[in-house]
Design an enzyme around this catalytic site. Structure first.
Site, PDB file in Angstrom:
ATOM      1  CG  HIS A 100      -1.904   6.113 -81.681  1.00 48.72           C
ATOM      2  ND1 HIS A 100      -1.578   6.215 -80.349  1.00 48.72           N
ATOM      3  CD2 HIS A 100      -3.011   6.883 -81.857  1.00 48.72           C
ATOM      4  CE1 HIS A 100      -2.449   6.998 -79.736  1.00 48.72           C
ATOM      5  NE2 HIS A 100      -3.325   7.430 -80.628  1.00 48.72           N
ATOM      6  CE  LYS A 116      -3.092   1.208 -69.069  1.00 43.41           C
ATOM      7  NZ  LYS A 116      -3.622   0.499 -70.248  1.00 43.41           N
ATOM      8  CE  LYS A 153       1.429  -4.265 -79.504  1.00 47.88           C
ATOM      9  NZ  LYS A 153       1.822  -3.042 -78.767  1.00 47.88           N
ATOM     10  CE  LYS A 209       3.616  -5.499 -74.236  1.00 49.47           C
ATOM     11  NZ  LYS A 209       3.757  -4.045 -74.177  1.00 49.47           N
ATOM     12  NE  ARG A 210      -2.354  -4.236 -81.306  1.00 50.45           N
ATOM     13  CZ  ARG A 210      -1.528  -3.901 -82.294  1.00 50.45           C
ATOM     14  NH1 ARG A 210      -1.455  -4.660 -83.387  1.00 50.45           N
ATOM     15  NH2 ARG A 210      -0.774  -2.817 -82.211  1.00 50.45           N
ATOM     16  CB  THR A 239      -0.619   3.072 -71.936  1.00 56.10           C
ATOM     17  OG1 THR A 239      -1.454   2.153 -72.658  1.00 56.10           O
ATOM     18  CG2 THR A 239      -0.555   4.390 -72.694  1.00 56.10           C
TER      19      THR A 239
END
Length: 827
Positions: free
Chosen positions: A370, A671, A567, A561-562, A667
């Site tokens: 991952h 969504k 990110k 998100k985290r 993901t």
């Protein structure tokens, strides 16, 4: 093996509204023990949960029996996380009785009970944190829906990771006591108890034939007790099982210490043992935290393998045939110690010769990677391993010795290659590379998006791919449409079903039938109305929880998100500051509400500083009279599944802006697009495939590609070039450096400025800034044309068929697990 007899005739609970209504009152009175007159919303929730549960149990038992009777090969999915969310509504929908339950609950209105309050009384199961855990939950849903005999194995965390609060803009971690009132979905199995060993020493001796044997002695033992959690498939008779392990002390109470008055010491062993299943991802910045993490991983792996082998033994199949009946999927490196543990069981307990045991092991395991970032690949110090798992260290050394011998035969005279491929990193004080252990010990290794898999072959596992060119395969991630559209967005789900039928719930490719409707004005109008109603609902929640008024007609720009530097929430903030500066200078742009959500790891200082910065920017922007309501910034605390189900249907724009080559898949992007959000993103992770599916013209792409990122690093990237060459970027960064957003502490955000300049801007925010700002201007232009925006949003929904977790599981089943999907008809 003795075949189980059929279930006797039972009092079958039916799915009609009247039967459900009677059951509700029966469970409230006879199970919960409450009078309907005095019952609280929580009491009614537990009664309703019992009613839903009893309508799944017979299917559950029949499913488990069928696997024994048919002697099916089973799939065991090992994961440190299963981010399940709330179960009641999902289960109602999956057993196709949501309307009947809704009608039955509506009958309670005469007593002043609101059905929505009953659903809200259920806490989110705190069994995961981010995408890894939610992916595992989607996979369990798909396996049950498709009739794949799959089991999830994990840990029953008592407190989860943490409940995120915000105080003075800062993340504050509180215990997430989700089990305070019990979990109505789990079944304790006190008879399913396995011993798990730690510490001790290894004794070597020879048997009567002169063969070496090893015994692990003088260990500290913990017991693993099982809790079962039924996983219903959608519109099928299949209900699979998730089994979670709770740590129990091998000795609860030391009466000697108690009688001496040392009450704390009397229960010390019990407390130490049961800490193993208290918290998800304990802070690993301390030696104790690191040891606890390693113990957690081995704890659930050991118990799970013992349980699998106990079940396998009941079939009386020879141990050499284990891979024909058992497939074990390692979800990231957390459970990779399973490779050494299965070898220990086969060699030490079953007394198999090494090569025979290794053949069984490698044909049983498969590993999902991952991450592409070398620093995120898990490693453990050898001294820690030696202390906690002494026998496993010996086994890992033996695996490494035999593996490197093979590598040397293939590539003689290349010690640099041998060092790179070794299971032991000798450069950092001797550390065990768990990703290498998982790779060597698995017959297949998969990436989770096409670009991720390609980069695995070219970067972190390039040497392994050269040795075993067929081992790495791609399994692009997916999400379950049952949770993320049918449940999260019932109005859009109903609109889709009214136009193309309900077959899309099991075959997401049917969403392609929406494509011609993108140009249908009447359908577009209904689609826009659904989105607006979802935005109104979210705006109401934001006003209630945060006392921030947002305009539902504004563009809802969402990054959930985290919180992590790769990110790039900071890049989003640089755009916010730039837009803010433009508006203050008299510029014009469509009204925008920028919504953030996500948790930072407790020991991750920069991520926690980013959360504080978001909240302080929000305070300045939201209260600036020059900006008025044209720009709002919101941070929604404690991002979890339930909050995601609230935010995602309301999103207009989905921020997927990681540095190209860092995000494995993502993901959340799927969504959001499935619910009609347009994506702004880099060519990273699943963004690449999503753009291909929905159409390049319906996707906002910016920034460097993964290859260009690598070239920047190789050429000696200099962020100051961008700082000096872009006036708006320089202004935004200077505002951070000089304390514009923290007037009471002007140096507070200087570390952010320093990270993006003096410390090299590792994730290339400054390099992508200009492209990102230009892309956001394209977003503004399109949002000014509501019909064109709606058309592209519909085409995004229509193009998401590939990204169903059903498709992913189908590929795992045929390519990696070699199992057959056999859906069962609901009885």
């Amino acid at each position: 093996m003795k075949k189980p007899a059929a279930l006797p005739d039972l009092d079958h609970p039916t799915l009609d509204a009247e039967s459900i209504r009677r059951s509700l009152y029966n469970r409230l009175i006879y199970t919960i023990g409450k009078d309907p007159i005095t019952a609280t919303d929580r009491d009614w929730f537990y009664a309703a949960a019992a009613v839903v549960r009893e309508r799944m149990i017979e299917r559950w038992m029949e499913t488990m029996r069928s696997y024994y009777i048919e002697d099916r090969k089973r799939v065991y999915y090992l994961s440190m996380e299963f981010l399940m969310g709330r179960t009641m509504t999902n289960s109602m929908l999956n057993i196709c009785a949501e309307k009947e339950f809704r009608d039955a609950l509506a009958a309670l209105a005469e007593m002043g009970i609101k059905p929505e309050n009953i659903a809200e009384a259920e806490p989110d199961a705190a069994l995961g944190n981010g995408g890894l855990g939610r992916l595992a939950a989607c996979f369990l849903d798909s396996m049950a829906t498709m009739g794949v005999p799959g089991y999830g194995y994990g840990i029953r965390y008592e407190y989860g990771m943490f409940h995120q609060g915000i105080d003075d803009g800062q993340q504050v971690e509180h215990p997430d006591n989700w089990l305070r009132y019990g979990n109505p979905w789990e079944f304790p199995r006190p008879e399913v108890l396995y011993q798990v060993k730690f510490h001790g020493r290894v004794v070597e001796f020879a048997d009567e034939h002169g063969h070496k044997n090893y015994q692990w002695v003088d260990s500290d033992d913990v017991m693993a007790m099982a809790y079962d959690y039924p996983i219903p498939g959608y519109d099928t008779g299949t209900v699979n099982n998730m089994r979670l392990w709770a740590a129990k002390a091998s000795r609860d109470f030391d009466l000697k210490y108690f009688n001496e008055g040392n009450y704390i010491r009397a229960v010390e062993d019990k407390n130490d043992s049961e800490n193993l299943s208290k918290v998800l991802y304990p802070d690993d910045t301390t030696e104790m935290g690191r040891e606890l993490r390693l113990k957690q991983q081995y704890f659930f792996v050991s118990a799970s393998l013992q349980d699998m082998l106990y079940r396998f033994a009941k079939s009386e199949t020879p141990i050499d045939n284990l891979p024909d009946k058992v497939a074990v999927q390692l979800n990231d490196t957390h459970p990779s110690i399973a490779v050494a543990e299965l070898m220990r069981i086969l060699v030490d307990e079953h007394h198999l010769e090494w090569n025979r045991a290794w053949g069984i092991t490698t044909r049983t395991f498969a590993y999902t990677n991952h991450t592409l970032m070398p620093e995120a690949l898990e490693t453990w110090p050898v001294p820690l391993f030696e202390r906690v798992l002494p026998r496993h260290l010996q086994i890992i050394y033996e695996i490494n010795y035999r593996f490197l011998k093979d590598v040397m035969h293939h590539y003689p005279g290349d010690p640099g290659l041998w060092q790179r491929m070794s299971l032991i990193d000798e450069n950092k004080g001797k550390r065990i590379r768990m990703a290498h252990l998982a790779f060597v010990g698995s017959h297949k290794v998969n990436g989770v998006a096409e670009i991720h898999t390609r980069l695995m072959k070219e970067t972190i596992f390039a040497d392994f791919h050269r040795l075993w060119p067929d081992r790495i395969v791609n399994m692009t991630n997916g999400v379950t449409p049952r949770r993320w559209l049918n449940q999260a967005n019932p109005a859009l789900s109903a609109l889709i079903t009214a136009n193309i039928g309900k077959g899309w719930l099991k075959d997401l490719d049917r969403l392609r039938q929406l494509t011609p409707l993108a140009t249908d004005a009447a359908f577009r109008e209904r689609f826009v109305r659904v989105k607006h109603d979802n935005k109104l609902r979210l705006a109401h929640v934001i006003a209630q929880r945060l006392a921030i008024k947002v305009d539902p007609d504004s563009l809802f720009d969402v990054q959930i998100k985290r919180i992590h530097e790769y990110k790039r929430q900071l890049l989003n903030l640089l755009h916010v500051i730039t837009l803010y500066n433009r508006l203050r200078a008299g510029g014009d742009a469509p009204p925008r509400t920028v919504i953030f959500g996500g948790k930072a790891a407790p020991g991750y200082r920069m991520a926690k500083l980013v959360i504080r910065l978001i909240n302080y920017i929000a305070d300045i922007v939201n209260n600036d009279p020059l900006v008025r309501d044209r720009l709002k910034v919101v941070f929604i605390p404690n991002y979890d599944v339930s909050n995601a189900e609230l935010i995602i249907p309301a999103a207009d724009l989905s921020e997927q802006i990681s540095t190209a080559g860092t995000e494995a898949s993502g993901t959340g992007n799927m969504k959001l697009a499935l619910n009609g959000a347009l994506t702004i993103g880099t060519l990273d992770g699943a963004n690449v495939e999503m753009r291909n599916e929905v159409g390049v013209e319906n996707f906002f792409i910016f920034g460097l590609t993964a290859d260009e990122v690598a070239q920047q690093y190789a050429a000696g990237y200099n962020p100051w070039v961008h700082y000096d060459g872009n006036a708006e970027l320089r202004q935004a960064l200077d505002m951070l450096r000089d304390g514009y957003f923290s007037p009471e502490d002007r140096d507070r955000y200087k570390p952010v400025f320093d990270a993006l300049t003096y410390h090299g801007d590792h994730y290339l925010l400054l390099a992508d800034y200009a492209s990102y700002i230009a892309c956001q201007e394209q977003v503004d232009t399109l949002y000014r044309d509501p019909a064109a925006w709606a058309r592209k949003a519909i085409l995004n929904v229509a193009g998401m068929g590939k990204f169903s977790s059903d498709r992913t599981i189908g590929q795992y089943a045929s390519t990696i697990w070699n199992v057959e999907a056999r859906p069962r008809v609901a009885g």
